[in-house]
Write a protein that holds these residues in place. Sequence first.
Motif, PDB file in Angstrom:
ATOM      1  N   PHE A 116      -6.131   1.074   3.916  1.00 23.73           N
ATOM      2  CA  PHE A 116      -5.170   0.010   3.651  1.00 23.73           C
ATOM      3  C   PHE A 116      -4.144   0.284   2.546  1.00 23.73           C
ATOM      4  O   PHE A 116      -3.061  -0.287   2.558  1.00 23.73           O
ATOM      5  N   ILE A 117      -4.495   1.096   1.559  1.00 22.99           N
ATOM      6  CA  ILE A 117      -3.663   1.228   0.357  1.00 22.99           C
ATOM      7  C   ILE A 117      -2.762   2.455   0.374  1.00 22.99           C
ATOM      8  O   ILE A 117      -1.569   2.363   0.077  1.00 22.99           O
ATOM      9  N   LYS A 118      -3.327   3.578   0.703  1.00 18.32           N
ATOM     10  CA  LYS A 118      -2.603   4.848   0.694  1.00 18.32           C
ATOM     11  C   LYS A 118      -1.330   4.754   1.545  1.00 18.32           C
ATOM     12  O   LYS A 118      -1.343   4.183   2.630  1.00 18.32           O
ATOM     13  N   ALA A 119      -0.244   5.306   1.020  1.00 20.04           N
ATOM     14  CA  ALA A 119       1.017   5.309   1.774  1.00 20.04           C
ATOM     15  C   ALA A 119       0.803   5.969   3.130  1.00 20.04           C
ATOM     16  O   ALA A 119       0.131   6.996   3.224  1.00 20.04           O
ATOM     17  N   GLU A 120       1.350   5.357   4.147  1.00 14.84           N
ATOM     18  CA  GLU A 120       1.235   5.836   5.531  1.00 14.84           C
ATOM     19  C   GLU A 120      -0.188   5.716   6.103  1.00 14.84           C
ATOM     20  O   GLU A 120      -0.516   6.369   7.084  1.00 14.84           O
ATOM     21  N   SER A 121      -1.021   4.892   5.488  1.00 14.18           N
ATOM     22  CA  SER A 121      -2.378   4.696   6.011  1.00 14.18           C
ATOM     23  C   SER A 121      -2.321   3.885   7.311  1.00 14.18           C
ATOM     24  O   SER A 121      -1.330   3.217   7.589  1.00 14.18           O
ATOM     25  N   PRO A 122      -3.383   3.940   8.121  1.00 14.83           N
ATOM     26  CA  PRO A 122      -3.368   3.286   9.440  1.00 14.83           C
ATOM     27  C   PRO A 122      -3.051   1.785   9.394  1.00 14.83           C
ATOM     28  O   PRO A 122      -2.376   1.272  10.275  1.00 14.83           O
ATOM     29  N   GLU A 124      -1.695   0.094   6.542  1.00 16.92           N
ATOM     30  CA  GLU A 124      -1.082  -0.044   5.215  1.00 16.92           C
ATOM     31  C   GLU A 124      -0.589  -1.461   4.974  1.00 16.92           C
ATOM     32  O   GLU A 124       0.131  -2.035   5.789  1.00 16.92           O
ATOM     33  N   ILE A 125      -1.009  -2.014   3.843  1.00 17.91           N
ATOM     34  CA  ILE A 125      -0.573  -3.357   3.462  1.00 17.91           C
ATOM     35  C   ILE A 125       0.683  -3.258   2.611  1.00 17.91           C
ATOM     36  O   ILE A 125       0.980  -2.215   2.032  1.00 17.91           O
ATOM     37  N   ASN A 126       1.403  -4.347   2.532  1.00 16.94           N
ATOM     38  CA  ASN A 126       2.675  -4.391   1.820  1.00 16.94           C
ATOM     39  C   ASN A 126       2.440  -4.806   0.360  1.00 16.94           C
ATOM     40  O   ASN A 126       2.374  -5.988   0.048  1.00 16.94           O
ATOM     41  N   ILE A 127       2.281  -3.810  -0.508  1.00 11.88           N
ATOM     42  CA  ILE A 127       2.127  -4.069  -1.942  1.00 11.88           C
ATOM     43  C   ILE A 127       3.105  -3.176  -2.702  1.00 11.88           C
ATOM     44  O   ILE A 127       3.592  -2.181  -2.177  1.00 11.88           O
ATOM     45  N   ASP A 128       3.355  -3.539  -3.938  1.00  8.84           N
ATOM     46  CA  ASP A 128       4.315  -2.788  -4.744  1.00  8.84           C
ATOM     47  C   ASP A 128       3.724  -1.453  -5.222  1.00  8.84           C
ATOM     48  O   ASP A 128       2.514  -1.253  -5.225  1.00  8.84           O
ATOM     49  N   TYR A 129       4.601  -0.558  -5.626  1.00  5.51           N
ATOM     50  CA  TYR A 129       4.229   0.787  -6.073  1.00  5.51           C
ATOM     51  C   TYR A 129       3.253   0.738  -7.246  1.00  5.51           C
ATOM     52  O   TYR A 129       2.261   1.466  -7.275  1.00  5.51           O
ATOM     53  N   HIS A 130       3.520  -0.111  -8.223  1.00  2.00           N
ATOM     54  CA  HIS A 130       2.672  -0.203  -9.417  1.00  2.00           C
ATOM     55  C   HIS A 130       1.231  -0.572  -9.040  1.00  2.00           C
ATOM     56  O   HIS A 130       0.280   0.055  -9.527  1.00  2.00           O
TER      57      HIS A 130
END
Length: 186
Positions: A116-122, A124-130
């Motif tokens: 869910f967290i890692k960029a480009e994960s299957p 991926e949820i919408n959260i900010d970079y920080h």
Amino acid sequence: MPSLIVEPLNTQHFIMDRDDRKRNKNIGKNFMCRLQCMFSHSSSSESRLSLEDTQQWSQSLERLLESKYGLATFRNFLKSEYSDENIEFWLTCEDYKKIKSSFRMSSKAKKIYEQFIKAESPKEINIDYHTREQIKRNVKTPTMHCFDDAQKIVYGLMERDSYPRFLRSDIYRTLLENLAADATKG
């Protein structure tokens, strides 16, 4: 030529012919039956889907998620919109918080990060970079609360976006209409 019915919904109008209304009613009935079958083995006090319970879903997202029928209906709605990653993440975090073993917590935290967290994960949820970077650090030595910030963000997104759309959706409106019709029949 079929007669047309105009139904107001907030400021929008939808034009439906009688066949569409009949089809929606059948879809609602079928979904209602599927929901009740899913939980028919349960012996809890919430063993039947009722109009009153279903109306209470519109009071808050929290109220909706507390109901087994509400949660199942909301998940079904999100899947129909191809946007179920948020509720899946939120539920996964709720389960994660119940883990007592540090080994299982570490293993599960890595899976959640990868899914869910890692960029480009299957999913991926919408959260900010920080927040994403903070979780990346937290997962190295996970605690029960390492996903709390992301979970709050996701809950807020669902509350402001998905939940209002759900309340306006055909699936929820049709379910309410069918339950109201059943209640008047006795």
